[in-house]
Design an enzyme around this catalytic site. Structure first.
Site, PDB file in Angstrom:
ATOM      1  N   ASP A 248       0.814  -1.201   0.000  1.00 58.08           N
ATOM      2  CA  ASP A 248       0.000   0.000   0.000  1.00 58.08           C
ATOM      3  C   ASP A 248       0.858   1.266   0.000  1.00 58.08           C
ATOM      4  OD1 ASP A 248      -2.359  -1.352  -0.100  1.00 58.08           O
ATOM      5  OD2 ASP A 248      -2.833  -1.174   2.031  1.00 58.08           O
ATOM      6  N   LYS A 270      -3.737   3.170  -3.073  1.00 56.26           N
ATOM      7  CA  LYS A 270      -4.811   4.002  -3.619  1.00 56.26           C
ATOM      8  C   LYS A 270      -4.450   5.481  -3.466  1.00 56.26           C
ATOM      9  CE  LYS A 270      -8.344   0.553  -2.509  1.00 56.26           C
ATOM     10  NZ  LYS A 270      -7.496  -0.428  -1.813  1.00 56.26           N
ATOM     11  N   GLY A 302      -0.794  -1.359   5.578  1.00 56.96           N
ATOM     12  CA  GLY A 302      -0.454  -0.583   6.753  1.00 56.96           C
ATOM     13  C   GLY A 302      -1.331  -0.948   7.938  1.00 56.96           C
ATOM     14  N   MET A 384      -8.505   8.067   9.567  1.00 56.94           N
ATOM     15  CA  MET A 384      -8.782   8.732   8.273  1.00 56.94           C
ATOM     16  C   MET A 384      -9.767   9.884   8.437  1.00 56.94           C
ATOM     17  SD  MET A 384      -9.003   5.241   5.958  1.00 56.94           S
ATOM     18  CE  MET A 384      -9.967   4.368   7.203  1.00 56.94           C
TER      19      MET A 384
END
Length: 469
Positions: A248, A270, A302, A384
């Protein structure tokens, strides 16, 4: 070479240990594990040796060292605290050509006891020729981390199947490739999962197949928040066994550097603005394609793959495609970031529960039960959420969180560039903008967050409570 490496079969062979203290007990225990008949000579025994003597596990010879103790012994270990006695043991044993180890005295020793990594029947021994035992111990610790405990059962299985493998793979090259598959493929994975019967069935099935190398497998590995030191031993082993690594965006270069040097590395992270569904479909396809080509695939994610990653979706796809897989957990961001910020996520005086929350949902809708997060006796950890701090602060206060509730934003948690910004919930968006907090960052809300001002120990700390924005 200063020493000749040698593995001795001491099963049912008599070995003399001179000394009755803690060091002698340690040496006697190691010899017992090798199947030796241990005779311990000493005026008295420490409690551990006394128990072994009462049980009949060892034979105690009472008194000070006598030459007749050396009768019929194969090896001698001198482990007393008397240098003269140790020298006497070495001299008399040497005259009889009996190999002798004098603890902490290489000059008097005719053999050294190495540091051992035991994965029986596989044994790795490390020796510094007696001159630097601490170095040997440190090397043993490193080697321990590379070899999982499934290697022992795997070696036993390979020994038991060796005649059949030779029969089914008569060509030497094909046989070598088969052994590579055996060490790296689903048989080893099943043994790591304590599924010995299934591992044997997988080996039977592979031997019946015409192709040389059956299909590969996928290991879903959690890489933690970024500090390579937080990788688990299983994660490190998986990286060293990987043929292909799908990693990632937030996987650090330091972590990738620990992988096998010839492994193929594919960045599948991403990016903001791209079609994440298409990227995920590509990840699914890559895992299946490489595994079907007989490769050992590591899907490196992660944190922990099962906490706000798509680990579950990826395993569902692998299962639907009939691809063997296993999972190596990682240290999730909430644990690592809180620890490196000096924030106990639970504390008897502050919080009795913990909520892990993501601000991103599959349909981008608001599915969070905000009312359930109002209790001040719980800690909230938002993943996030950096781009939604205004909304988070507003909604938490609207549903009952006090404006002066402490918060902590941990940016680049566990990495050298870590920063922690603390403050009051009402000031959170302003403080984050003032200090230009960027992703990746974890948000912790609750009274425990204030403890970062007292207990911080790593990276930069900015106390916004002292000077509210």
């Amino acid at each position: 070479m200063k020493l000749f490496p040698l593995f001795a079969d001491l099963h049912q062979r008599r070995v003399l240990v001179v000394g009755g203290g803690a060091v002698a007990a340690r040496k006697a225990q190691a010899l017992l594990e090798a199947g030796a008949q241990v005779r311990v000579g000493a005026p008295e025994l420490n409690p551990e040796l006394a128990v072994l003597a009462r049980e009949g596990t060892i034979t105690h010879v009472l008194g000070r060292f006598q030459e007749e103790w050396l009768a019929d012994v194969w090896l001698v270990v001198a482990a007393t605290d008397d240098a003269k006695v140790n020298a006497e043991v070495a001299a008399m044993a040497g005259a009889r050509r009996i190999l002798t180890n004098v603890v902490d005295d290489p000059a008097l020793s005719s053999f050294q006891v190495p540091s051992i990594v035991d994965r029986s029947p596989l044994i790795v021994a490390i020796s510094s020729s007696g001159v630097a035992p601490v170095l040997a111990r440190r090397l043993r610790e490193r080697i321990e981390s590379l070899f999982d405990h499934a290697l022992g059962p795997l070696a036993e299985l390979a020994a038991r199947y060796r005649p059949r493998i030779r029969e089914r793979r008569p060509d030497l090259g094909a046989r070598r490739r088969f052994y590579d598959w055996l060490m790296d493929g689903p048989v080893a994975a099943l043994l790591r999962q304590s599924r010995a019967r299934e591992a044997e069935h997988a080996l039977d099935a592979a031997l019946e197949q015409a192709q040389e190398t059956p299909a590969g497998s996928v290991v879903l590995v959690g890489a933690g928040p970024g500090d390579p030191g937080l990788l688990t031993l299983k994660a490190l082993r998986a990286l060293n066994e990987a043929d292909v690594i799908l990693y990632d965006r937030l996987i650090s270069a330091d972590i990738l550097s620990l992988a096998r040097r010839d492994a193929e590395r594919i960045d599948v992270g991403k990016r903001i603005g791209e079609d994440h569904a298409a990227t995920q479909a590509r990840i699914h396809a890559l895992m299946v394609d490489h595994a079907r080509r007989g490769r050992r695939v590591v899907r490196l994610k992660g944190g922990d793959a099962f906490i706000f990653g798509r680990g579950g979706e990826e395993l569902q796809h692998l299962r639907a495609q009939g691809i063997a897989y296993e999972v190596v957990p990682g240290v999730t961001a909430a644990l690592a970031c809180a620890a490196h910020a000096g924030i106990p996520l639970t504390h008897r005086e502050h919080a009795q529960s913990l909520h892990l929350i993501t601000a991103h949902c599959r349909d981008d809708g608001d599915t969070i039960d905000w009312a359930a997060l109002a209790d001040s006796r719980q800690t909230l950890a938002f993943y996030m959420g950096v781009g939604q701090l205004d909304s988070l602060a507003r909604r938490l206060q609207a549903h009952g969180r006090a404006p002066d509730t402490p918060f902590a934003l941990v940016e680049n948690g566990s990495r050298p560039e870590q920063r922690v910004v603390t403050g009051r919930l009402a000031d959170m968006p302003t403080l984050a903008r003032a200090h230009a907090v960027q992703a990746p960052a974890l948000l912790i809300v609750g009274s425990v967050a204030a403890l970062a001002n007292e207990l911080n120990w790593f990276g930069q700390h900015i106390d916004g409570m002292a000077q509210p924005a």
